[in-house]
Every structure is written in C-alpha cells, then in structure tokens.
Write a protein that holds these residues in place. Structure first.
Motif, PDB file in Angstrom:
ATOM      1  N   TRP A  86      13.367   5.977  -0.515  1.00 38.40           N
ATOM      2  CA  TRP A  86      13.526   4.682  -0.337  1.00 38.40           C
ATOM      3  C   TRP A  86      14.677   4.535   0.760  1.00 38.40           C
ATOM      4  N   ALA A  87      15.915   5.178   0.948  1.00 41.06           N
ATOM      5  CA  ALA A  87      16.924   5.229   1.910  1.00 41.06           C
ATOM      6  C   ALA A  87      16.293   5.455   3.106  1.00 41.06           C
ATOM      7  N   LEU A  88      15.602   6.466   3.210  1.00 40.23           N
ATOM      8  CA  LEU A  88      14.869   6.866   4.353  1.00 40.23           C
ATOM      9  C   LEU A  88      13.979   5.704   4.878  1.00 40.23           C
ATOM     10  N   PHE A  89      13.191   5.309   4.194  1.00 46.04           N
ATOM     11  CA  PHE A  89      12.281   4.073   4.430  1.00 46.04           C
ATOM     12  C   PHE A  89      13.011   2.883   4.857  1.00 46.04           C
ATOM     13  N   THR A  90      13.949   2.594   4.205  1.00 48.41           N
ATOM     14  CA  THR A  90      14.774   1.430   4.536  1.00 48.41           C
ATOM     15  C   THR A  90      15.398   1.652   5.861  1.00 48.41           C
TER      16      THR A  90
ATOM     17  N   THR B  97      30.669  15.518  -3.402  1.00 48.02           N
ATOM     18  CA  THR B  97      29.481  15.458  -2.762  1.00 48.02           C
ATOM     19  C   THR B  97      29.038  14.358  -1.925  1.00 48.02           C
ATOM     20  N   LEU B  98      28.418  14.251  -0.583  1.00 53.74           N
ATOM     21  CA  LEU B  98      28.015  13.221  -0.009  1.00 53.74           C
ATOM     22  C   LEU B  98      26.588  12.680  -0.379  1.00 53.74           C
ATOM     23  N   ARG B  99      26.536  11.739  -0.938  1.00 52.88           N
ATOM     24  CA  ARG B  99      25.227  11.002  -1.624  1.00 52.88           C
ATOM     25  C   ARG B  99      24.604  10.398  -0.257  1.00 52.88           C
ATOM     26  N   THR B 100      23.184  11.030  -0.109  1.00 50.88           N
ATOM     27  CA  THR B 100      22.413  10.651   0.945  1.00 50.88           C
ATOM     28  C   THR B 100      21.390   9.369   0.446  1.00 50.88           C
ATOM     29  N   ASN B 101      21.371   9.002  -0.552  1.00 52.37           N
ATOM     30  CA  ASN B 101      20.601   8.061  -1.014  1.00 52.37           C
ATOM     31  C   ASN B 101      20.957   6.514  -1.312  1.00 52.37           C
ATOM     32  N   THR B 102      22.119   6.296  -0.587  1.00 53.60           N
ATOM     33  CA  THR B 102      23.023   4.994  -1.030  1.00 53.60           C
ATOM     34  C   THR B 102      22.930   4.201   0.167  1.00 53.60           C
ATOM     35  N   PRO B 103      22.648   2.675   0.158  1.00 51.75           N
ATOM     36  CA  PRO B 103      23.007   1.958   1.124  1.00 51.75           C
ATOM     37  C   PRO B 103      24.040   2.260   2.158  1.00 51.75           C
TER      38      PRO B 103
ATOM     39  N   VAL C 295       6.476   8.696   3.801  1.00 50.01           N
ATOM     40  CA  VAL C 295       8.135   8.615   3.300  1.00 50.01           C
ATOM     41  C   VAL C 295       8.154   8.614   2.222  1.00 50.01           C
ATOM     42  N   TYR C 296       7.727   7.408   1.346  1.00 53.53           N
ATOM     43  CA  TYR C 296       7.614   7.486  -0.027  1.00 53.53           C
ATOM     44  C   TYR C 296       7.412   8.633  -0.769  1.00 53.53           C
ATOM     45  N   ALA C 297       6.222   9.176  -0.285  1.00 54.75           N
ATOM     46  CA  ALA C 297       5.823  10.655  -1.158  1.00 54.75           C
ATOM     47  C   ALA C 297       7.075  11.779  -1.052  1.00 54.75           C
ATOM     48  N   PHE C 298       7.882  11.532   0.096  1.00 54.75           N
ATOM     49  CA  PHE C 298       8.858  12.397   0.233  1.00 54.75           C
ATOM     50  C   PHE C 298      10.011  12.444  -0.867  1.00 54.75           C
ATOM     51  N   GLY C 299      10.210  11.237  -1.297  1.00 54.01           N
ATOM     52  CA  GLY C 299      11.117  10.829  -2.122  1.00 54.01           C
ATOM     53  C   GLY C 299      10.570  11.560  -3.658  1.00 54.01           C
TER      54      GLY C 299
ATOM     55  N   LEU D 287       0.736  -1.094  -0.014  1.00 52.81           N
ATOM     56  CA  LEU D 287       0.310   0.179   0.113  1.00 52.81           C
ATOM     57  C   LEU D 287       0.836   1.330   0.001  1.00 52.81           C
ATOM     58  N   VAL D 288       2.227   1.173   0.388  1.00 56.26           N
ATOM     59  CA  VAL D 288       3.025   2.396   0.153  1.00 56.26           C
ATOM     60  C   VAL D 288       3.034   3.365  -0.856  1.00 56.26           C
ATOM     61  N   LYS D 289       3.368   2.575  -2.241  1.00 50.24           N
ATOM     62  CA  LYS D 289       3.470   3.326  -3.130  1.00 50.24           C
ATOM     63  C   LYS D 289       2.159   3.884  -3.738  1.00 50.24           C
ATOM     64  N   PRO D 290       1.213   3.315  -4.031  1.00 48.53           N
ATOM     65  CA  PRO D 290      -0.081   3.820  -4.462  1.00 48.53           C
ATOM     66  C   PRO D 290      -0.710   4.977  -3.455  1.00 48.53           C
ATOM     67  N   MET D 291      -0.498   5.064  -2.080  1.00 47.11           N
ATOM     68  CA  MET D 291      -1.019   5.931  -1.033  1.00 47.11           C
ATOM     69  C   MET D 291       0.061   7.210  -1.372  1.00 47.11           C
ATOM     70  N   GLY D 292       1.302   6.950  -1.459  1.00 42.74           N
ATOM     71  CA  GLY D 292       2.223   7.781  -1.827  1.00 42.74           C
ATOM     72  C   GLY D 292       1.916   8.752  -2.514  1.00 42.74           C
ATOM     73  N   ILE D 293       1.853   8.025  -3.831  1.00 40.70           N
ATOM     74  CA  ILE D 293       1.462   8.720  -5.160  1.00 40.70           C
ATOM     75  C   ILE D 293       0.067   9.710  -4.800  1.00 40.70           C
TER      76      ILE D 293
END
Length: 556
Positions: free
Chosen positions: A281-285, A516-522, A267-271, A16-22
C-alpha cells in the motif's frame, strides 16, 4: 457532471485492486489451487509441445536468456509476416506488403509492448497481419512484462538464485489472466456495437451521393487485449477516438478500467507476495498520489482552455476531442493511458493545452505511475531501492529492503536502469532536431515542434506508443531511431532488473532491529515521491522548459 464521472471511474479502479490482486497471487503461487485443476491440463499440453519441464527453475541469467530468445524469434516472424502479407490469406482489401523500415518499426513496437504506430492500421495491415503479427504479440509482450515482475519479486523474497521458469510464467499469464479477461471484455464490447467480423470493407453511398469505404474487422477481440495488455495499438488509425473502437460512454469506461486493472492490482499483489500489505500500500499510495496530481493538472488545464480563445467567450479546450465523450473523459483517458503506459488515445494529444500535453510527457518520463504490465511495479521498486540507499547514507546505516542489504552491485545496476531512460530520450531528440531531414517531419515548428519530437522518443523509451500526432514519423530515420529506442527501453531495463533480482536472491535475510529503516510508513512514502520527482526534474526539466512549459508561458 464531468468531474463526478471522473470520480466514479477512479473509485471503480480502486474497488477492483484487491480482488484482482488476490487472484494474481493465486495464479503465480506454487501451492495447489482450483486454478491448477481448471487450467492445468491445457497448460501441460502446451508445455509438452514446447518441450518445457514445468518444475525446472531458472537463475537470473537463464531467465533473461529465455526472455531474449523467445522475443527475438517472435520479432523475426512478425517482420516476415509484414513483408509478405500481400501473398498471404485473409487480405480481403488487397493491401500491399509493408515497406522494410516500417515493418521493422512495427515489429519492434509490438514485441516491446509499445504499439507505436507509424502507419494507419486499417489501410496498411491485412486481417492476417492484424491477428498473427499484432494481436498475438499483444498477449505475449504483456505476459513477458508480467513474468519478469513476478521473477523479480521471487528474487526479493528468495534464498537462492531461483526466479522460477519463464515459459511457465508466460503461459500462466496468458491462459489464466489475459485470455479469460479478454474473452469477457470482447463480448462486452460487441454488445456495445464494436465490430467483430472477417468480412472486408463496406462500400456505401451517402445521402449526398458520395461513395464511402467503411472499414471493419476483428475489432472487439483486438480492443480487449489492446487495453488489458496495456498495448494501445489501434485497429483504426484514430485509435479509441474511432466510433467502431469506442462507440459509447460505457465502452470508454471499459477501456479505461481494463488499462488500470492489472497494473494497479499487481502493486497490491506485491504486498501479499512479500507478506507485508503495508509495503504494497505504501508503494501504491506513492504511485496513486502522483497519478491524482497529474489528473488534476490535465483536468484543470483542459477545462480552463487557451486564454486567447477564452477571451472571445469560448470556455475550455475541445479541440481534438470527441463531443460525445467531453473534456473530462478525454482528460481522464489521457492520464490513464500514459500512467499505465498503454498508448491508446480517445483524443488527439497534439491538441491538448500546453500544460495538458505536459502531463502525458511527464508520466512517460517518470515511467513508474503504475505503468504497463509488470514494468510500472519494477520501476517503482527501482526507485524504492534507490530511496532506501539514499536514506541509509543519510543516517549512516547499511540500507536494507525486506531484510536484504542494498549494496554497491544493486545500486550500480539501479543507476544504469535509471540513467538509460533519459539518455535514450534526450540524445535521439537532440539528434533529430539537428538533422534537416528529421525536422522536416514536424508539422508545427517552434516550441510545440520540440515537444512533438520529445514526445515521440519519450513514448518509445517508455514503451507507451501514443503520439502528439503532429510529427510525420513514417520516415526511414524515425522508423529506425524510434525502433532502436523501443528495444533499448524494453530490454536493457529487463536485463538489469533480473540481475538485481539474482543478486538479492542469494543474500541472507538480516533481522529487523530498532535502527532498521521502515519502508512501509507514510514518511517513507513521502520520501519516495520526493526522490521520484527530484530525479525526474533533474533529468528532464530543462527539455520540458523548452517545450510545453515555454509554450504555456507564451500563451498567457
């Protein structure tokens, strides 16, 4: 089978995360959409009544001022309703006025999205109080948190101190998100057997000839916004353990899905809002992994049970749980309700094993595992900003997030927001344990008694509202102290986060370079988790050692 059920429900959360986020992105987007054609006419009438200009923008100070003004007015009105409910209509059971201390605590609780209940719902509040002073603020408090999260995101991606219009964001959250979803969920709950009536209590005679009073009311509509708004207050004193609030296994699943639906989707909508899905997705993970560790801990602990009881042949811990739901559904509900800072319970947290009780305590102390409406995302971003700053210092670069430099002002404000949380938990806990009158409310003294008091103030500070239930909190001290903690936990962080948003909004975007420090990586996701855990351990571990951890060690 219990573990299989838990796995299926967690998968439902994820689907439900993706459809609700959209959908959320469309709700708060500036572009014209079909949603505007459907809800626009109603909203424009509301704006005209309120005297609001829809296109008027607000800087962070004006936005914060609007939040505080609206919430203060509603707080006063709620208090008045509680104090005069005996003279108002829709009181079929003839309930008396709420005492001043309890009225203050309850009004503060529901305006701050905490829903801490020092009273037994069906025995204290009239139907009118439940509808006007309880159900209505469950919509507005949830919508307030959502609006602030959206305003903060606008500050991150904006080019000027324009965070939108609070009144518009508040209205859209209610009309386009909370009301439609609540209507659907209420219908589902009625189909499952949850009452929805204005009639008073039923007086029945049991098979043994004993008289019994069966309370009912507008339960289904109350339950829908209670969980969708991550509010958590129960119509009945036993909350979602009551068969009228939670009659079937399906209603139990609906409650949990409703609690997780909007916090995870946001959280998904934030992305999507920042045009970097990997960042979302990094924050969600990071939040999701902490959630799974907490869930595994409480599941293991409750299935294992208490060693002394296990020694006599009893496997698992079913004390305080509904047999119709079982240990697995109770453990998942416990994790969900404190991850989403809802506070609803389908089992008594007082009766959890020491490690099982550690989990809700820890999640409220971290206060960023998805969290309540908007709050979880804000706290997650707060720790993310702090992580960027720390990593920037380690490599000798000015830290950046989404192309904007994180400098002294933002770090100082973030430090205030992070430090105020342990302060308003630990300081009043120490005060309560030092006062004879406050300690007299503890039903189970010793290590567990410390956990009860610690849990109460952690619940208030995190705006969660659940309780260990072994503490008699309906006293002048606890009503006032927890009420003040709830106010500080809600509004100090709101003001600080809006100030950070206003500061970031006026900064120019710095081009991305090889340094630049990338903040979207594992890798950064791992760093974020580590910093969240380390800060939580440094601030709260000593108190936890004296409470649930010591109790666990003593039981071995």
């Amino acid at each position: 089978m219990g573990l299989l059920q838990v796995g299926i429900i967690v998968i439902i959360f994820l689907l439900l995360v993706k459809p609700m986020g959209i959908y959320l992105v469309k709700v708060f987007g500036n572009e014209e959409s079909r949603l505007g054609k459907v809800f626009g006419p109603v909203e424009r009438v509301i704006y005209r009544i309120m005297g609001v200009r829809e296109q008027e923008s607000m800087g962070w100070k004006k936005y914060a001022g609007a939040v505080l003004l609206v919430n203060f007015v509603m707080l006063v009105l709620m208090y008045i309703v509680f104090r005069i409910q005996k003279y108002l209509p829709l009181n079929p059971d003839g309930l008396d006025n709420v005492p001043p201390g309890l009225a203050f605590n309850t009004a503060v609780s529901f305006i701050t999205n905490t829903n801490w209940q020092a009273y037994s719902g069906e025995n204290t509040l009239s139907y009118l109080s439940q509808m006007i002073a309880i159900t209505f603020p469950m919509f507005t408090s949830a919508a307030t948190g959502f609006a602030i999260a959206v305003a903060f995101i606008r500050g991150l991606i904006g080019r000027q101190d324009n965070l939108g219009n609070f009144y518009v964001d508040l209205t859209r959250t209610i009309t386009r998100v909370l009301l439609p979803l609540s209507f659907v969920v209420a219908i589902v709950l009625v189909a499952q057997g949850v009452p929805q009536t204005l009639l008073g209590a039923v007086h029945a005679t049991t098979l043994d000839g004993v008289g019994q009073t069966i309370t009912r009311g507008l339960v289904a509509s109350f339950e829908s916004i209670k969980h969708l708004g991550t509010n958590g207050g129960g119509w009945f004193g036993t909350n979602a353990a009551h068969p009228f609030e939670n009659p079937t296994p399906l209603s139990n699943v609906v409650h949990m899905v409703c609690m997780m639906l909007l916090p995870t989707a946001l959280v998904y909508a934030f992305g999507l809002w920042v045009k970097d899905k990997r960042q979302g997705w990094a924050l969600f993970t990071a939040m999701g992994l902490i959630f799974l560790v907490m869930l595994a801990t409480v599941l293991y602990s409750e299935y294992r049970g208490v060693p002394a009881v296990q020694a006599v042949g009893v496997q698992g811990n079913m004390e305080g749980k509904e047999v119709r739901l079982g240990a697995s559904e109770s453990a998942l509900f416990t994790t969900v309700t404190t991850a989403a800072t809802t506070g609803s319970v389908n089992n008594m947290h007082e009766s959890l094993t020491p490690l099982g009780g550690f989990v809700p305590l820890a999640q409220m102390m971290l206060n960023n595992v998805f969290g309540g409406k908007g709050v979880g995302l804000l706290n997650g971003l707060l720790y993310l900003i702090l992580s960027v700053f720390i990593c920037g210092l380690m490599v000798g670069r000015t830290p950046e997030f989404l192309g904007k430099k994180i400098e002294g002002r933002e770090v100082k404000l973030a430090a205030v927001a992070i430090l105020i949380h342990p302060l308003i938990i630990l300081a009043p806990t120490a005060l309560a344990l030092a006062l004879p009158g406050a300690t007299a409310s503890i039903a189970n003294p010793g290590m567990h008694g410390l956990s009860e008091v610690l849990y109460a103030f952690a619940s208030g500070a995190a705006n969660n509202g659940s309780a260990f239930a072994g503490l008699g909190a309906n006293t002048v001290f606890y009503n006032v102290a927890i009420g003040l903690v709830m106010l500080a936990g809600r509004y100090i962080s709101i003001i600080v986060m809006l100030a950070i948003a206003g500061s970031l909004a006026v900064k120019r975007v710095v081009p991305v370079t090889s340094g630049t420090l990338r903040t979207n990586t594992p890798l950064f996701t791992g760093i974020l988790i580590m910093i969240i855990v380390v800060i939580g351990a440094l601030t709260f571990f000593p108190a936890l050692v004296l409470g649930p951890i010591a109790e666990h060690m003593a039981a071995l």
